[in-house]
Each structure stands twice: as C-alpha cells, then as structure tokens.
Scaffold this motif. Structure first.
Motif, mmCIF file in Angstrom:
data_model
loop_
_atom_site.group_PDB
_atom_site.id
_atom_site.type_symbol
_atom_site.label_atom_id
_atom_site.label_comp_id
_atom_site.label_asym_id
_atom_site.label_seq_id
_atom_site.Cartn_x
_atom_site.Cartn_y
_atom_site.Cartn_z
ATOM 1 N N ILE A 82 64.861 39.489 45.137
ATOM 2 C CA ILE A 82 63.560 40.051 44.807
ATOM 3 C C ILE A 82 63.465 40.276 43.299
ATOM 4 N N PRO A 124 73.881 26.114 40.571
ATOM 5 C CA PRO A 124 72.888 27.014 39.964
ATOM 6 C C PRO A 124 73.387 27.697 38.695
ATOM 7 N N GLN A 180 73.200 38.301 56.172
ATOM 8 C CA GLN A 180 72.099 38.657 55.291
ATOM 9 C C GLN A 180 72.541 39.776 54.367
ATOM 10 N N GLY A 206 72.608 37.799 43.471
ATOM 11 C CA GLY A 206 72.092 37.690 44.831
ATOM 12 C C GLY A 206 70.889 38.573 45.086
ATOM 13 N N ALA A 207 70.386 39.253 44.031
ATOM 14 C CA ALA A 207 69.213 40.105 44.205
ATOM 15 C C ALA A 207 67.974 39.242 44.099
ATOM 16 N N ALA A 229 62.838 37.029 41.655
ATOM 17 C CA ALA A 229 61.452 36.560 41.750
ATOM 18 C C ALA A 229 60.548 37.350 40.821
ATOM 19 N N GLN A 230 60.797 38.668 40.745
ATOM 20 C CA GLN A 230 59.945 39.502 39.902
ATOM 21 C C GLN A 230 60.121 39.149 38.429
ATOM 22 N N PHE A 277 57.345 41.616 48.734
ATOM 23 C CA PHE A 277 58.300 42.273 47.840
ATOM 24 C C PHE A 277 58.368 41.568 46.497
ATOM 25 N N SER A 278 58.368 40.228 46.541
ATOM 26 C CA SER A 278 58.593 39.513 45.290
ATOM 27 C C SER A 278 57.301 39.255 44.545
ATOM 28 N N GLY A 279 56.158 39.657 45.123
ATOM 29 C CA GLY A 279 54.905 39.545 44.412
ATOM 30 C C GLY A 279 54.438 38.122 44.217
ATOM 31 N N SER A 303 73.487 30.540 48.165
ATOM 32 C CA SER A 303 73.243 29.237 47.544
ATOM 33 C C SER A 303 73.611 29.256 46.067
ATOM 34 N N SER A 304 73.543 30.435 45.434
ATOM 35 C CA SER A 304 73.829 30.463 44.009
ATOM 36 C C SER A 304 75.320 30.480 43.733
ATOM 37 N N TYR A 342 59.162 39.071 52.401
ATOM 38 C CA TYR A 342 59.709 38.504 51.158
ATOM 39 C C TYR A 342 58.608 38.296 50.124
ATOM 40 N N LYS A 377 58.529 35.821 37.649
ATOM 41 C CA LYS A 377 57.072 35.924 37.576
ATOM 42 C C LYS A 377 56.655 36.335 36.160
ATOM 43 N N GLN A 407 67.317 44.318 53.465
ATOM 44 C CA GLN A 407 67.897 43.089 52.934
ATOM 45 C C GLN A 407 67.159 42.622 51.695
ATOM 46 N N ASN A 408 65.873 42.982 51.576
ATOM 47 C CA ASN A 408 65.146 42.590 50.378
ATOM 48 C C ASN A 408 65.327 43.567 49.238
ATOM 49 N N THR A 409 65.773 44.788 49.543
ATOM 50 C CA THR A 409 65.920 45.782 48.485
ATOM 51 C C THR A 409 67.292 45.730 47.844
ATOM 52 N N LEU A 410 68.317 45.480 48.654
ATOM 53 C CA LEU A 410 69.679 45.623 48.148
ATOM 54 C C LEU A 410 70.305 44.271 47.868
ATOM 55 N N PRO A 411 71.004 44.142 46.750
ATOM 56 C CA PRO A 411 71.756 42.913 46.511
ATOM 57 C C PRO A 411 73.012 42.865 47.375
ATOM 58 N N PRO A 412 73.528 41.680 47.657
ATOM 59 C CA PRO A 412 74.670 41.591 48.561
ATOM 60 C C PRO A 412 75.978 42.041 47.920
#
Lengths: 368, 394
Positions: free
Chosen positions: A127, A18, B222, A124-125, A130-131, B51-53, B231-232, B48, A134, B314-319
């Motif tokens: 969301i 990637p 997660q 790794g963010a 994706a935003q 959140f991501s629209g 994956s990235s 998901y 978009k 998990q959707n709000t915070l980056p790892p």
C-alpha cells in the motif's frame, strides 16, 4: 539436480529482478537463506554515451546526456551543460538559472518518491508503495507540464521553456503542502512500524570512513553522517543565494533506515528550495545568444554538481573543433556498486536486497 | 482408517452412478466454490484499490465482474511448459492444490441443513486437508526445475508448517472446550448472541481466536505473515513458472483456502450460522426453506466480516521476514497456544457451564474496541476528504 544438493548454490539476482530496476545482475552463492557471496555484474544498460559524445556536436549531446539516467534526467544534463558553458565562457541569464534549479529540485523530488515506492516494494508494504508511486506520478506530471519533453529542457546557454502560468505555480505549491503531510506519514511509519524497524535498522551499516574509502556520494554519504553537499560546500549556479540546510542522519549509524530518512528529509528540503525560487525568480530572458556551432577553445575542464544520486561530474576535453575530443561522466551509482561486493557476505538474502534497494542504485547511470 | 472409511461409505454411497458423482462434483465446483471465490476476490480487490488510492475494482459496484474479467483473461492465455521441467508433476500440482481446497467444502456447513455431509469427524477431516494444503507448493517448486522456485517452495512449506502447527493447537483448544469433533455440534453449542460465542467463553478461547487468525494468514501466505510468494524477493516463489489456466487454478486455490479458513474461524468462534430463534420463526411462516436461507445469510455475513478484517490487516502491515516469522511462531505463538490449552483445561474444570460474567465482560471489550476502531476509521476518512471539501468551498 545433483548440483543443487551441495552446500551452496549459485543463483542470479537479476538481470530481471525487481531489486535491480531493470539491468543489473548479482551472481550470488546461497546457503539456504544466507548469502555467502555476491558479485555485481553490470553492462546490461550500456549505451556508450561517452563515445557518442565524440561524434556529435556540443548542443546535440545535451539530449543524450539526459539519457544517462531516465529517473533523474537533469543530473548529467546540467553537469554537462555547465561544463561546456564554463569552457566556452557563456554566461547564462539569471532567470534561466532559477528555472534550472526549479527543474532540478522537481526532478529530485520525483526520483526520491520513486525511491520511497521502490523501498516499500522491496520490504513488501504494497500500500505504501502504491501511495508513494501515485505521488511520484503526479510530480512527473508537473515536471512534464513545466519542462515539456524531459530530455530537451536544459540547453547550452539557458533553458527552452519558461514557466507555464501562475495557475501552474499555485497548484504546485498546493501539492507541495500535500506532499508535506505524506512524507510526515511515511517517516512516522518508518520510525514506529515494527516491521520497518526490524528490516531496516542495522541493515547494511556503512561507517563514515568506509563511505569515504569507497567514494560514496550524495544521500548515501550524508546518511553515514558526513554533511557533504556540493550545493552548500561548493555553491554553483544560484544555490548560494538560497537558504539550504544539509540533511544528515540523526542517529549516525549509516544503516538502511538512515538512508531512507535522509531522502525523506531531502524531499522537504527540495520543496522549500522550489518555494524560495518561485518567490525570488526575476524577469528576463531565458536563453542567451550563442553562435552556432559552439566552438570552445582548446583545453579541458572538470565540472561537478549535486545530482539526485550525489556528485555528478563531467570531464570534458576540447580540441577547438565543434565536437568534444573526449568526455567522461562520473556518477554516484557506480561507486555504490563497488561497495556491494564487500557488504554481501554472510547476511540473509532479504537483508542484501534491502541493502541494494537502500543505496538507490540506478543501473542506467552506472553503465551509461 | 475404519472410522474414515465408514464415514465415506455412510455418506457418499447413495450416489453410486458415475453420472450422479459427476453432477455432485459439478455442483461442488461451479455452484458453491466459484461464486464464493468471486466474492472473496472482489472484496480483496476493492480493499486494495481503496487503500492504495488507485482507480481499481473499488471504483464502482459494477466492478463486481472484475474477477470474472481476470478469470476470462487467464483462461485465454497459453499454458506454457518449459522443456526442462518435470512435466507430469508440474501439470498436476495446481490441481492437487485445488482439490485439497474444494474437498473441504464437503463438511463445511452453510446452515443447519445445507451441508453435504453431516460428519461426526468434520473437524478432523477438515484439518487433514488443511495439512495437505502445503503439498502442492512443494510439488510445483520442485518440478519447475528452477532454484528460485525451489527456494519459494521450501519457504512456503516452512511457513505452512508454522501455520498448521498453530491451527492444530487451536483445534485442540476448541475440542477440549466442546468435547466434540463435529462442526455442527460445535456450532450448536454456541448461541446466536455474541456472549454465547466460543470467542468470549474464556480469555483462553479469545487467545485461540487470535492464534487462528495468525495461522490463517500463514497458511494462505499473506502479509503480515507471508513471504513465500513474494514477487519482489524471490520472483513469486513456486508460482513463478506457471502461466494461463494453471496459474489461475493456483490463484483460486489460494483464495478458496482463504474463504474456507475464514468460514472455519466463523464456525469455531463466532457462532457459525446461528441466528436468533425469533427470526427463524418469522421466516418459517413464508417457506420451510426460508430459515435455512436466513442462517446462510448470517453465516456468509460473519465470514465476510472475518475476510474484511484480515484484508485490512494484510493491507496495513508489511510482511515479516521468514526467519523472524519462524522465531515468532516457535518462540512465542506456540508457547502461547500451549498455555491457552492448559488454561482451557483448568477453566473447563472450574466452570463446566461457562462463566456468564466473563462472557459479558469480554463481549463488552470487543464492542469498545469496535467503537474505537470505527471512530479511527471515520476520523481518517474525514482527514482524507478534508482537502477536497476545502477545495470545493474555494
């Protein structure tokens, strides 16, 4: 499996990783999670565009020039078209210049939004990725409705299409307002989020001296602290009439964080340029009359513009026929790649990936 | 070992025939496990996409079949095996992961009577299998004969080790507080009302709850605590070489572990299936089975709330990066857990029957936090729909 048990193991980051965006390879020596050495390897996207130029006529190569970088088709195209125009002494109509600037700045916004999405993906963010993606898609849509097929818009002597309608302009300005809130949110996250700070700050610091030494251009150079922008320092086209401030990093460190921040500021800058152009755009023709086929006089020229990834230059040699004698494209991504070998020593693997991502390297542009 | 073998003999010996055992396994997997997985997976997709629209599974309620679609698709695909892999280990690894998850369902209570085995050592049994959840990653990563997969496997193991150590500490705190290793006992010691839950018993159990959430996210890999299958960065880690049904099994084991650990959090801290007695009296009028169903509903509601909270996080915070994660765990979270353990010991000595004032105070704090959270949620929802309202007026 015995070769794995040594201290270092060789892995390939790429060609389908990637972070390489499609066609680069980094031959890396890993010791656990630490990167000992990484050698960039390019050539996976080579299409020999410069050789193709020697076998097509001048107008025909404009299409190929846009293919140098699919993410920013107008950087190389405009650079090439302007070089031919200077050599053949063609004057472009004023309205066409404004349309070119609008297309270029729209393209800059799209490409930078793709970069923000890409950066969020590498951290790794998902969301945020994706935003941003978009928004980039919506901007691609605007560019496509305006310019039609991406690789045909700029022509020698003008552009192919005029502005669609006043409706298109109003929706575009509405969306630019919306984009302002989005990039504010993004920079808020960048400034205040702990993980972003931890991963981006002091990762891949490039000093100004180093940046000049390795010939970094564009946003990467500005992130290191040098306010060098061809639109301001050597104005071409109509940029001298527009109000433009060069965004540089505020913190003068030249790390990955600054490189993201500079691009966010550039999006705001481009949005303001588009607004100014839509206000000031005069009426008139969009294409001047040229005699086909174009035959510039014998001679050579080097022309450079501020592309999305920095200084994009074209060196053109003409021998008085309908075909270029020799063409060389100079792009920003290639010089950034040279720095990566030096930077990729004794750092964690994830930091190296963040560094590659933050330089916004486009493999197509590096290979051509 | 004697204790464990007697536990098995006491509980599973009535089903001696192979037919009965197969029926038991069938019920375990298809009647209990799959619906729960589908539900968890669907909620994940909904959150998901919201959140991501994007127009994903969250677009409409009909998309509850979305996981089924993915499952059907993956079942049709070919399960590739490359020539250079360690084939037996490669093929076995997903099923090892799957069985460690499914077997925990044996001791997981759904209501006061809906439980496959009333074991006195339920917590011990469960934590054994949670410990084993990291094994299949190492098997898969090693047998794939790929360097990226191996890096992923080692990362996964490191990360689960951090999570499991924390989880062990949490279990110790709970055991010290309740003097029991039986899950049913632990649930029955709590009450239906929030101030009777173990979560609000003392500040130390509150800390243990937060630790259990962190360790949960580490074990299921997660964000904000997980880069083992990123994956990235490392090509999906140990999962990278799997396709078709094996990939499907790996995915649903992960989702299953997610559900079961959330259910355990509910049981240990949020009162499990405990419903107010008045509801149960009212339900018993209709049918003797009805109270059990009410209890199961309460349990599922609480568990899905935990799932929801974790998915929002998990959707709000980056790892975090792996080395930051290790530093955080071993330098801060484990000392915090040990402090909470010592604190719990002192607390149980001073207040053997609990301190009602603290319980009320802590539950009031949660209510305040909840109201603030929903206020923020509504505010941001309003911000996001404001342009649309304006556009309609114009």
């Amino acid at each position: 499996m015995n070769e794995w048990l040594g201290e270092e193991k060789k892995v390939c980051i790429g060609p389908h990783h990637p972070v390489t965006r499609g066609g680069m390879n980094f031959i890396a020596s890993l010791d656990g999670e630490t990167l000992r050495q990484a050698i960039p390897e390019i050539g996976y996207c080579h299409r020999s565009l410069e050789k193709i130029a020697e076998n097509t006529d001048y107008q025909g190569f404009t299409t190929y020039a846009s293919q140098a970088d699919p993410l920013s088709p107008y950087s190389c195209q405009w650079s090439y078209v302007m070089a031919v125009e200077k050599l053949a002494e063609i004057t472009v109509p004023r309205r066409a210049e404004f349309l070119r600037v609008i297309a270029m700045e729209l393209n800059r916004i799209t490409s930078h939004l793709h970069f923000l999405s890409f950066m969020a993906e590498i951290i790794g963010a998902k969301i945020l990725k994706a935003q941003s993606f978009k928004r980039a898609e919506i901007f691609s849509h605007y560019t496509t409705t305006f310019c039609g097929n991406d690789n045909m818009f700029l022509q020698i002597g003008g552009v192919v299409r005029d502005l669609c309608s006043s409706d298109w302009e109003t929706t575009l300005i509405q969306f630019l307002d919306h984009l302002k809130t989005f990039i504010d949110e993004y920079s808020y996250t960048l400034k205040n989020n702990y993980v972003f700070q931890r991963q981006l700050s002091f990762t891949g610091v490039i000093s100004v001296e180093e940046a000049i030494q390795y010939n970094l251009v564009g946003p990467n150079l500005r992130a290191s602290g040098l306010a060098w922008d061809l639109r301001k320092n050597r104005p071409y086209s109509i940029y001298s009439e527009l109000n433009l401030e060069i965004p540089t990093c505020q913190r003068n460190k030249g790390d990955a964080h600054d490189r993201v921040q500079v691009r966010i500021d550039e999006i705001a800058q481009s949005a303001s340029l588009i607004r100014q152009c839509l206000e000031k755009i005069p009426q008139g023709p969009i294409q001047c009359k040229i005699t086909e086929p174009i035959k510039p006089k014998t001679g050579e020229i080097y022309n450079c513009i501020e592309g999305v990834r920095g200084d994009t230059g074209t060196y053109l040699v003409s021998n008085g026929t309908t075909q270029p004698h020799r063409l060389k494209l100079r792009t920003g991504s290639f010089s950034s790649l040279a720095l990566l070998e030096k930077m990729g020593r004794e750092i964690p693997l994830s930091d190296y990936l963040t560094l590659i991502a933050s330089l916004d390297i486009s493999p197509w542009e590096a290979d051509r | 070992m004697e204790v464990l073998s007697s536990f098995f003999l006491n509980n599973i010996s009535p089903m001696v025939s192979i037919g009965a055992q197969l029926t038991f396994i069938f019920i375990l997997i298809f009647v209990i496990f799959f619906p729960l997985i589908t539900l968890t997976y669907w909620i994940e997709q909904v959150i998901y996409s919201r959140f991501s629209g994007i127009r994903g599974a969250g677009h409409s309620l009909y998309n509850i079949i979305f996981p089924m679609k993915i499952i059907t698709k993956l079942l049709q695909k070919e399960s590739q095996t490359d020539p250079y892999i360690d084939r037996p280990l490669f093929c076995l690894a997903p099923y090892v992961g799957f069985s460690t998850v499914v077997l925990t369902l044996i001791v997981l209570p759904f209501s006061s009577h809906y439980v496959l085995s009333h074991s006195d050592l339920g917590v011990l049994y469960l934590i054994t299998f949670i410990f084993l959840m990291g094994i299949h990653a190492l098997m898969a990563g090693w047998s794939s004969n790929s360097k990226w997969a191996l890096i992923g496997a080692v990362r996964s193991l490191t990360q689960s080790l951090c999570g499991i150590t924390l989880y062990g500490l949490v279990i110790m705190i709970i055991t010290l507080q309740t003097h029991s290793l039986s899950i049913q006992d632990i649930i029955q010691m709590q009450g239906p009302h929030p101030w009777q839950w173990l979560l609000f018993l003392s500040p130390f159990t509150l800390a243990a709850f937060l630790l259990s959430l962190s360790s949960l996210m580490m074990i299921i890999d997660q964000p904000p605590y997980g880069t083992a299958t990123s994956s990235s960065e490392i090509h999906s880690g140990y999962k990278g070489h799997y396709t078709g049904i094996r990939y499907f099994v790996l995915t649903i084991s992960n989702k299953g572990a997610f559900f079961i650990l959330s259910a355990m959090t509910t049981h240990l801290f949020l009162g499990g299936w405990q419903a107010p007695a008045s509801w149960l009296y009212w339900a018993a009028v209709f049918s003797p089975q009805f109270p059990n169903i009410i209890e199961m509903g309460v349990f599922l509601f609480k568990t899905l709330c935990v799932v929801w909270i974790i998915l929002i996080l998990q959707n709000t915070l980056p790892p975090l990066r792996l080395d930051h994660l290790i530093k955080l765990t071993w330098k801060y979270l484990i000392p915090l857990g040990l402090t909470a353990l010592a604190g719990t010991a002192i607390w149980t000595y001073i207040f053997p029957d609990g301190n009602l004032f603290t319980q009320y105070l802590l539950s009031l704090l949660l209510v305040t936090f909840g109201i603030y959270f929903f206020y923020r949620l509504l505010y941001h929802t309003y911000l996001s729909i404001k342009p649309r309202i304006k556009g309609k007026k114009a």
